[in-house]
Write a protein that holds these residues in place. Structure first.
Motif, PDB file in Angstrom:
ATOM      1  N   GLU A  60       6.051  -0.636  11.533  1.00  0.00           N
ATOM      2  CA  GLU A  60       5.650   0.189  10.382  1.00  0.00           C
ATOM      3  C   GLU A  60       4.146   0.406  10.295  1.00  0.00           C
ATOM      4  O   GLU A  60       3.681   1.230   9.512  1.00  0.00           O
ATOM      5  N   LEU A  61       3.389  -0.348  11.095  1.00  0.00           N
ATOM      6  CA  LEU A  61       1.925  -0.240  10.997  1.00  0.00           C
ATOM      7  C   LEU A  61       1.450   1.114  11.507  1.00  0.00           C
ATOM      8  O   LEU A  61       2.097   1.757  12.330  1.00  0.00           O
ATOM      9  N   ALA A  62       0.284   1.525  10.992  1.00  0.00           N
ATOM     10  CA  ALA A  62      -0.296   2.797  11.414  1.00  0.00           C
ATOM     11  C   ALA A  62      -0.678   2.721  12.889  1.00  0.00           C
ATOM     12  O   ALA A  62      -1.008   1.639  13.395  1.00  0.00           O
ATOM     13  N   GLU A  63      -0.628   3.856  13.550  1.00  0.00           N
ATOM     14  CA  GLU A  63      -0.898   3.904  14.994  1.00  0.00           C
ATOM     15  C   GLU A  63      -2.268   3.362  15.331  1.00  0.00           C
ATOM     16  O   GLU A  63      -2.431   2.648  16.326  1.00  0.00           O
ATOM     17  N   ASN A  64      -3.241   3.702  14.479  1.00  0.00           N
ATOM     18  CA  ASN A  64      -4.602   3.266  14.834  1.00  0.00           C
ATOM     19  C   ASN A  64      -4.754   1.754  14.757  1.00  0.00           C
ATOM     20  O   ASN A  64      -5.655   1.178  15.354  1.00  0.00           O
ATOM     21  N   VAL A  66       6.585  -4.336  -6.046  1.00  0.00           N
ATOM     22  CA  VAL A  66       5.371  -4.787  -5.366  1.00  0.00           C
ATOM     23  C   VAL A  66       4.923  -3.765  -4.314  1.00  0.00           C
ATOM     24  O   VAL A  66       5.707  -3.315  -3.489  1.00  0.00           O
ATOM     25  N   ILE A  67       3.673  -3.416  -4.393  1.00  0.00           N
ATOM     26  CA  ILE A  67       3.087  -2.547  -3.361  1.00  0.00           C
ATOM     27  C   ILE A  67       1.936  -3.337  -2.766  1.00  0.00           C
ATOM     28  O   ILE A  67       0.980  -3.657  -3.464  1.00  0.00           O
ATOM     29  N   SER A  68       2.052  -3.678  -1.479  1.00  0.00           N
ATOM     30  CA  SER A  68       0.960  -4.497  -0.963  1.00  0.00           C
ATOM     31  C   SER A  68      -0.036  -3.678  -0.153  1.00  0.00           C
ATOM     32  O   SER A  68       0.328  -2.738   0.547  1.00  0.00           O
ATOM     33  N   HIS A  84      -9.403   7.702  -2.993  1.00  0.00           N
ATOM     34  CA  HIS A  84      -9.226   6.653  -1.986  1.00  0.00           C
ATOM     35  C   HIS A  84      -8.951   7.228  -0.611  1.00  0.00           C
ATOM     36  O   HIS A  84      -8.167   8.146  -0.465  1.00  0.00           O
ATOM     37  N   TYR A  85      -9.560   6.596   0.347  1.00  0.00           N
ATOM     38  CA  TYR A  85      -9.296   6.980   1.731  1.00  0.00           C
ATOM     39  C   TYR A  85      -8.084   6.203   2.229  1.00  0.00           C
ATOM     40  O   TYR A  85      -7.872   5.055   1.846  1.00  0.00           O
ATOM     41  N   GLY A  86      -7.333   6.815   3.133  1.00  0.00           N
ATOM     42  CA  GLY A  86      -6.221   6.110   3.776  1.00  0.00           C
ATOM     43  C   GLY A  86      -5.151   5.687   2.785  1.00  0.00           C
ATOM     44  O   GLY A  86      -4.793   6.438   1.890  1.00  0.00           O
ATOM     45  N   LEU A  87      -4.659   4.465   2.949  1.00  0.00           N
ATOM     46  CA  LEU A  87      -3.645   3.880   2.065  1.00  0.00           C
ATOM     47  C   LEU A  87      -2.439   4.797   1.898  1.00  0.00           C
ATOM     48  O   LEU A  87      -1.841   4.869   0.824  1.00  0.00           O
ATOM     49  N   SER A  88      -2.101   5.511   2.988  1.00  0.00           N
ATOM     50  CA  SER A  88      -1.073   6.549   2.852  1.00  0.00           C
ATOM     51  C   SER A  88       0.255   5.983   2.368  1.00  0.00           C
ATOM     52  O   SER A  88       0.934   6.619   1.561  1.00  0.00           O
ATOM     53  N   ASP A  89       0.607   4.768   2.841  1.00  0.00           N
ATOM     54  CA  ASP A  89       1.894   4.216   2.389  1.00  0.00           C
ATOM     55  C   ASP A  89       1.864   3.865   0.907  1.00  0.00           C
ATOM     56  O   ASP A  89       2.825   4.081   0.182  1.00  0.00           O
ATOM     57  N   VAL A  90       0.698   3.357   0.459  1.00  0.00           N
ATOM     58  CA  VAL A  90       0.568   3.012  -0.961  1.00  0.00           C
ATOM     59  C   VAL A  90       0.663   4.282  -1.804  1.00  0.00           C
ATOM     60  O   VAL A  90       1.380   4.337  -2.813  1.00  0.00           O
ATOM     61  N   LYS A  91      -0.041   5.313  -1.341  1.00  0.00           N
ATOM     62  CA  LYS A  91      -0.032   6.580  -2.093  1.00  0.00           C
ATOM     63  C   LYS A  91       1.373   7.151  -2.147  1.00  0.00           C
ATOM     64  O   LYS A  91       1.802   7.671  -3.180  1.00  0.00           O
ATOM     65  N   ARG A 127       4.138   5.540  -2.073  1.00  0.00           N
ATOM     66  CA  ARG A 127       4.938   4.776  -3.035  1.00  0.00           C
ATOM     67  C   ARG A 127       4.633   5.226  -4.464  1.00  0.00           C
ATOM     68  O   ARG A 127       5.521   5.365  -5.298  1.00  0.00           O
ATOM     69  N   ILE A 128       3.354   5.473  -4.711  1.00  0.00           N
ATOM     70  CA  ILE A 128       2.963   5.885  -6.063  1.00  0.00           C
ATOM     71  C   ILE A 128       3.511   7.276  -6.372  1.00  0.00           C
ATOM     72  O   ILE A 128       3.997   7.545  -7.472  1.00  0.00           O
ATOM     73  N   LEU A 129       3.469   8.155  -5.365  1.00  0.00           N
ATOM     74  CA  LEU A 129       3.992   9.515  -5.572  1.00  0.00           C
ATOM     75  C   LEU A 129       5.499   9.475  -5.816  1.00  0.00           C
ATOM     76  O   LEU A 129       6.016  10.212  -6.650  1.00  0.00           O
ATOM     77  N   GLU A 130       6.173   8.583  -5.075  1.00  0.00           N
ATOM     78  CA  GLU A 130       7.625   8.433  -5.304  1.00  0.00           C
ATOM     79  C   GLU A 130       7.870   8.049  -6.752  1.00  0.00           C
ATOM     80  O   GLU A 130       8.752   8.579  -7.419  1.00  0.00           O
ATOM     81  N   PHE A 131       7.044   7.133  -7.208  1.00  0.00           N
ATOM     82  CA  PHE A 131       7.161   6.637  -8.575  1.00  0.00           C
ATOM     83  C   PHE A 131       6.953   7.777  -9.577  1.00  0.00           C
ATOM     84  O   PHE A 131       7.705   7.934 -10.547  1.00  0.00           O
ATOM     85  N   ILE A 132       5.944   8.631  -9.305  1.00  0.00           N
ATOM     86  CA  ILE A 132       5.660   9.754 -10.206  1.00  0.00           C
ATOM     87  C   ILE A 132       6.801  10.771 -10.147  1.00  0.00           C
ATOM     88  O   ILE A 132       7.199  11.337 -11.167  1.00  0.00           O
ATOM     89  N   ALA A 133       7.345  10.962  -8.930  1.00  0.00           N
ATOM     90  CA  ALA A 133       8.446  11.922  -8.777  1.00  0.00           C
ATOM     91  C   ALA A 133       9.658  11.481  -9.588  1.00  0.00           C
ATOM     92  O   ALA A 133      10.314  12.297 -10.248  1.00  0.00           O
TER      93      ALA A 133
END
Ligand code: ADP
Length: 965
Positions: A932-936, A619-621, A455-462, A464-470
Motif C-alpha cells: 500500500e505504500l507510495a511508489e516513491n 483512525v487515520i494514521s 498540505h502536501y502529499g498525504l493523499s491517502d489521508v486526504k 479518507r477525509i474526502l470519503e468522510f465528507i462524501a
C-alpha cells in the motif's frame, strides 16, 4: 377665407338677443353647444388647476352626435370641407383617410360636429381656395374670432392651452354672473390669462395665489395678467366651478371695463411656416418620439396615452407643440413661454426641451421606483422562500432538526412582541438565534482544494477525509463519527484538523487533554467549589458561538489518570454520539446538545488510547515524510510561510536545493516537519537580521502574520492569513522610484544559502550518518524500530563475554523493556535451536556467555519486533560470519521460529531508506502494508517477506555466501 367663413356663418343661429335667451333658444342650443362635460368631475376639488385632455370616451360620445354623413366610413372624406381641413391643419397626409373620424380632441367636438354636418349640406357654396387662408383652429360655433372683447379670467397655475380644458373656481359673483350671461348670449367665451408672480409677496403657496386671484380687481388685476392668454369656451358652470376649454391665442390690447375686468383682444395667429421644411419635420418627429418615451415610461401620463394614440395622426405641428407643453410637468413660466411663441418651429423646440426634461425626470422616477420595489420585493421574496422552505421541510418530514425547531419556536414567541422589545435587546436575540448553526459545506471538490492548499502529499489521508465528507453529503450530516489522526509529532495532524474545519465550513476549536487528570475540566465543577468553572465544551461553545464547531482534542493518548474520576470516561460521554446529545455540565447543571459537534482527536500512539474510546474512532494514521516529501513541503509551504512571517520578499533570498536537502538529512531527520519548520524559520530570521543590518528596509513593512497559533481559527481567519501570505510578493508594485533604487542594490542584497554556508545559519549538523558500521561486523545486525517519533534504524550487537563448558547464558543491556528482554531470551533459544540444526557439532551457545546490547543506551526501547534481528545477530556471532551488506530486518519471532507481523511498516521503510539500506526483510503478514505504500517510498528497495526464520537465515547468510562464491 371669406367663402369658408361665409358658409360657417350660415351655420350660426341668428345673433341672440336678450329676449331670445329667455324665449326658449337656449334649450335648442344645449344639445349642440352645451357639451356633456358635466360628466367630468375634477379629480380633486383642491386642484382646480388640473389639466386634463378630454378622454376618448367624451370624444366618442361626441361622436354619436355626428350626422351620418361624417361618421367613420362615410364618404365624406372627399368633401371639399375635409379637403380644406386637411390643408388647413397641416395634417399628416396619411390622416386624410381618417377624415370621417375627425374629432377635435378638445371639448367642442359636438359643436364642430354640428358645424361640419351643416357644412356638408352647404358643400356647394364652399370655396376650397378660400379655405386655405383660414386659421389653424377649426372654427367653432359661434365664431370665436368674433370675440374681440372678452371677460379676462385669471388662471393661477398654468396657462390654458388650446385644445385642453381647465376647471377654475370663480368666487366673484359679478364675474360669475357675467359668465353665465355670456353663455346665455350664445357667446360663451372668455379670455384665460395666466397670473404673473406677485412682485411684492414671496409666498407662492397655492392657497395664497388663490386668495390673491379673488382679491384682485380691475386695473390691479390687469397689471398682474400676462398679455398673452387663451380664448376659452365656457363649457359649463356648476356653482362656482367653471370649466373652460381652450381655443386660440389672444393678446390683451386695452381694458374695456374694470368690474368685471373686460378687455379688448387681438386674436394671434401662428407665423406662417413651411410644412415641408425638414428642420420643422425633424423637430416634430423628435417631439413625437420623446413624447412616446415619456408616455411609455411615466405612469403619471398614462391617461394621456389613449388620447395621444387616437389623435396623433391629426396633430398639426402647432398643436403637437401645445399638446406636449400642456401635458408635461413644466412650470408655469415655461408653459407661458410656449403659449406666447408664435413661431411654430421655435415653439416645437421649446416643447422639445420640456419633453426631454420630462423624460429625464421619468427616468429618475423609474429608477427610484425600481430601487424601492426591489427592496420591498427582496424582503418579500425572502419571506416567501422561507415559508416555502418550511412547508417543504414539513412535507418531507425533515423538520426534525431540534435547533431549527427551537429557533422557530423562539421566533414565533418573539414576533408578536417585537415592537415592545428594545432595539438593542432585539439585536442580541437575533444574533443569538442566527448563531445556532453554521451551514455545513459538503462540497468534495472544494474540500479537496482546501486540503491540497494546506498540505502536501498525504493523499491517502486526504482520500479518507474526502470519503468522510462524501458520506456527510449523502447523509446530510457528518455527525456520529470521531476521526482520530495518529502519527508522530509534526506530521500535520493539528493542521489537517483545521483544514477539515475549513473544508466543512465549521468553526475550529482545539483543546489538549495531554496530562489532563481532573474530570471537572471536561464536565465542569459543581458550583459549590471556590473558583468553579464550566467544562471545556461549554467554554468551547461559548467562544465559537455556533452549535456545530469542529473540536480538535489533542494528545488523547496522553490522557492522565485522575484521583477523582477517570477523565477517559468523561471523554467517552463527551465523544459518544449516543450520549452527547444530553451532555451534562455540572457547572451549568443543564444538559447541552453536543450531537452537532464534530470531534477530531490526535494521538501519537494508538495503543495508548483507552479501548472504549478507540472503539468509537475512525483512525487515520499519518506515518511521516520521506526526504523527498519533506523537500516539497519545505519549498512549497514552510518556506513561504516563514518568508511571509519575517517580511522577506521572495527575490531577496535563495535557498539552494542542496542546502535544503542537507538541512533535512543532517538536521531534521525525524518523521514530522515541525523541526524542519523551526530550522527554516531560524534561517529566515537570520536573513531578516542580515538584511536590516545592511539597511534594506522596505517603504511599507510587509504585513506580519501572527505565527502564534490562535486557539480558535475561523474560516475567515484562515483565509485572511493565507491572503497575507499570497499577497506578499506582488505587494510593493506601486512604489516605482523606490523600486528602481532597490533594484540597483538587489544584486548585493540577495542572500544565497548553500550547503557551504548553511552552518552559519543553523549551526553544526545535529545528526551524523545513522550508520555506525560500514559494513556491519560479525555479531552486529541492523534492525528497524518504530517509535512515537517515527521510524528509525537500530543495531543489535552481540559479543562473547567468556567461553567455557556450560557457561552458556545471555546478558542484555540498552534500556530494554520487559517485552524486549523476553524477546532476547526467545532469540537466544531459537538461535541455539537453529544452530543445532545447521551445525550440530557447534557448541557455541552451550559454552558461551554472551552479551547483547542495543545502542543508544539512553533511549528506552521496547517491543517484540527486534526478535529476528537478535537471532540473526546471535547466529552471526556463532558462525563468525557477518550478515549481508545493507540489510535490515524486523519481525517478531515465536519459539518455533515463526515470524509474526509488526507495526509501523511505512515508518520503518522510511527509516531504512534514510540509512541507505538496500534490502529489507519484513514478516509475510506485512506484505499488504508494504504494497500500500507510495511508489516513491518503495523505490529502489529489495524487500523480502518471510514467515519462518529459516528464510531469514538464507537471506542473511546463505545468499551472501552464494554471492561471494
Ligand atoms: P502535529 O499536530 O502532527 O504535531 P502540526 O499539525 O502542528 O503537527 O504541524 C506542524 C507544522 O507542519 C504545521 O505548520 C503544518 O502546517 C506543517 N505541515 C505538516 N505536514 C504538512 C504537509 N503535508 N504539508 C504542508 N505543511 C505541513
Amino acid at each position: 377665407m371669406k367663402g369658408f367663413e361665409t358658409h360657417l356663418l350660415r351655420l350660426q343661429p341668428p345673433s341672440p338677443s336678450p329676449s331670445s335667451l329667455s324665449n326658449g333658444f337656449l334649450p335648442q342650443r344645449e344639445g349642440v353647444n352645451n357639451l356633456k362635460v358635466p360628466t367630468f368631475r375634477p379629480r380633486s376639488p383642491s386642484s382646480p388647476s388640473m389639466l386634463k385632455l378630454f378622454s376618448s370616451s367624451t370624444a366618442s360620445r361626441a361622436h354619436h352626435h355626428l350626422s351620418p354623413a361624417i361618421r367613420p366610413g362615410a364618404s365624406s372624406v372627399d368633401s371639399p370641407f375635409f379637403k380644406a381641413l386637411s390643408h388647413l391643419t397641416g395634417l399628416n397626409r396619411r390622416s386624410t383617410s381618417l377624415g370621417g373620424r375627425r374629432v377635435f380632441f378638445c371639448s367642442d367636438n359636438a359643436s364642430d360636429a354640428a358645424a361640419e354636418a351643416e357644412a356638408k349640406a352647404a358643400e356647394s357654396d364652399s370655396d376650397g381656395a378660400d379655405a386655405k387662408s383660414s386659421s389653424a383652429i377649426v372654427p367653432t360655433n359661434p365664431r370665436p374670432e368674433d370675440c374681440l372683447t372678452v371677460l379676462a379670467l385669471p388662471v393661477a397655475h398654468r396657462p390654458l392651452f388650446p385644445g385642453f380644458y381647465m376647471p377654475i373656481y370663480v368666487k366673484d359673483p359679478k364675474v360669475l354672473a357675467a359668465l353665465q350671461e355670456s353663455r346665455r348670449r350664445q357667446a360663451p367665451y372668455a379670455g384665460a390669462f395666466l397670473l404673473k408672480d406677485d412682485p411684492s409677496a414671496d409666498s407662492s403657496s397655492s392657497t395664497d395665489v388663490e386668495k390673491n386671484i379673488n382679491e384682485l380687481k380691475g386695473k390691479d388685476l390687469l397689471k398682474r395678467l400676462h398679455e398673452v392668454g387663451t380664448l376659452a369656451q365656457i363649457s359649463s358652470i356648476q356653482g362656482d366651478q367653471v370649466i373652460l376649454v381652450g381655443h386660440r391665442r389672444l393678446r390683451i390690447t386695452e381694458m374695456v371695463s374694470e368690474e368685471p375686468l373686460t378687455v379688448k383682444v387681438d386674436h394671434l395667429k401662428d407665423k406662417p411656416f413651411d410644412m415641408d421644411d425638414d428642420v420643422i419635420k425633424a423637430t416634430s418627429f423628435e417631439v413625437i418620439s420623446t413624447l412616446r418615451d415619456v408616455l411609455k415610461t411615466s405612469s403619471l401620463w398614462r391617461d394621456h396615452v389613449q388620447t395621444y394614440t387616437q389623435h396623433i395622426g391629426e396633430f398639426t405641428y402647432p398643436r403637437l407643440a401645445d399638446f406636449g407643453a400642456a401635458i408635461c410637468g413644466a412650470n408655469r413660466h415655461q408653459a407661458q413661454e410656449v403659449l406666447e411663441e408664435l413661431d411654430v418651429h421655435k415653439r416645437l423646440r421649446l416643447t422639445l426641451e420640456l419633453m426631454k426634461k420630462e423624460r429625464e425626470i421619468s427616468k429618475i422616477q423609474e429608477t427610484i421606483a425600481k430601487a424601492i420595489e426591489e427592496k420591498i420585493s427582496g424582503e418579500q421574496r425572502r419571506y416567501l422562500l422561507n415559508e416555502q422552505l418550511k412547508a417543504i421541510k414539513k412535507e418531507l418530514g425533515v423538520e426534525t432538526d431540534d435547533k431549527s425547531a427551537l429557533s422557530e419556536k423562539f421566533k414565533e414567541r418573539i414576533d408578536p412582541n417585537k415592537e415592545k422589545i428594545p432595539a438593542h435587546v432585539l439585536q442580541v436575540i437575533e444574533e443569538e438565534l442566527t448563531k445556532l448553526q453554521l451551514d455545513e459545506n459538503f462540497d468534495v471538490v472544494r474540500a479537496q482544494q482546501i486540503l491540497d492548499e494546506d498540505h502536501y502529499g498525504l493523499s491517502d489521508v486526504k482520500e479518507r477525509i474526502l470519503e468522510f465528507i462524501a458520506v456527510g453529503r449523502l447523509r446530510g450530516t457528518s455527525q456520529g463519527k470521531i476521526i482520530c489522526l495518529s502519527g508522530p509529532p509534526g506530521v500535520g495532524k493539528t493542521s489537517i484538523g483545521r483544514s477539515i474545519a475549513r473544508a466543512l465550513n465549521r468553526k475550529f476549536f482545539r483543546f489538549s487533554v495531554g496530562g489532563l487528570a481532573d474530570v471537572a475540566e471536561i464536565k465542569g465543577h459543581r458550583r459549590t467549589y471556590v473558583g468553579a468553572m464550566p467544562g471545556k465544551m461549554v467554554q468551547c461553545l461559548k467562544s465559537v458561538g455556533t452549535a456545530n464547531p469542529l473540536v480538535l482534542i489533542d494528545e488523547i493518548d496522553k490522557l492522565g489518570r485522575g484521583h477523582a474520576g477517570d477523565p477517559a470516561s468523561a471523554l467517552l460521554e463527551l465523544l459518544d454520539p449516543e450520549q452527547n446529545a444530553n451532555f451534562l455540565d455540572h457547572y451549568l447543571d443543564v444538559t447541552i446538545d453536543l450531537s452537532k459537534v464534530l470531534f477530531v482527536c490526535t494521538a501519537n500512539v494508538i495503543d495508548m488510547i483507552p479501548n472504549p474510546l478507540l472503539d468509537r474512532m475512525e483512525v487515520i494514521s499519518i506515518a511521516g515524510y520521506i526526504t523527498d516529501e519533506k523537500v516539497h513541503i519545505a519549498r512549497d509551504y514552510l518556506e513561504k510561510t516563514a518568508r511571509g512571517d519575517c517580511g522577506i520578499k521572495p527575490e531577496q533570498v535563495e535557498v539552494s536545493d542542496a542546502a535544503l536537502l542537507s538541512l533535512i538529512e543532517n538536521y531534521c531527520r525525524e518523521a514530522g516537519v515541525r523541526n524542519l519548520q523551526k530550522q527554516i524559520e531560524k534561517i529566515y530570521r537570520k536573513i531578516a537580521l542580515k538584511l536590516v543590518r545592511e539597511g534594506v528596509v522596505p517603504e511599507e513593512p510587509a504585513v506580519a502574520v501572527d505565527a502564534e497559533e490562535a486557539e480558535i481559527v475561523t474560516k475567515l481567519d484562515v483565509e485572511s492569513t493565507e491572503n497575507h501570505v499570497v499577497e506578499e510578493s506582488p505587494a510593493p508594485a506601486a512604489k516605482e522610484p523606490k523600486e528602481e533604487a532597490q533594484n540597483e542594490k538587489k544584486a548585493v542584497e540577495k542572500v544565497m544559502i548553500d550547503e557551504s554556508n548553511l552552518a552559519d545559519y543553523v549551526g553544526k549538523p545535529v545528526f551524523h550518518a545513522e550508520k555506525i558500521y560500514e559494513p556491519t561486523p560479525v555479531g552486529v545486525v541492523m534492525g528497524l524500530a518504530w517509535t512515537s517519533m517515527g521510524g528509525s534504524t537500530l543495531y543489535i550487537e552481540t559479543t562473547v563475554v567468556e567461553e567455557g563448558e556450560g557457561k552458556g547464558c545471555l546478558n542484555v543491556t540498552g534500556q530494554l523493556g520487559d517485552v524486549m528482554k523476553e524477546s532476547a531470551q526467545i532469540a537466544h533459544t531459537v538461535a541455539r535451536k537453529i544452530m543445532l540444526e545447521k551445525e550440530p557439532e557447534n557448541q557455541f551457545f552451550a559454552n558461551s556467555k554472551l552479551h547483547l546490547h542495543v545502542p543508544a543506551g539512553a533511549t528506552p526501547k521496547d517491543g517484540p519486533s527486534a526478535g529476528c534481528t537478535m537471532i540473526t545477530s546471535l547466529l552471526s556471532l556463532a558462525m563468525k560470519k557477518p550478515v549481508q551488506k545493507d540489510l535490515a530486518m524486523t519481525g517478531e519471532v515465536t519459539l518455533t521460529g515463526r515470524i509474526l507481523p509488526i507495526g509501523g511498516v511505512k515508518e520503518k521503510t522510511i527509516a531504512a531508506r534514510r540509512s541507505q539500506v538496500k534490502t529489507i526483510i519484513f514478516p509475510e503478514a506485512n506484505r499488504r502494508d508494504f504494497d500500500e505504500l507510495a511508489e516513491n517510498v518503495k523505490e529502489g528497495l529489495a524487500v523480502h517477506f518471510v514467515d519462518d526464520y529459516k528464510k531469514i537465515f538464507d537471506l542473511a547468510f546463505v545468499s551472501d555466501n552464494k554471492q561471494q562464491d
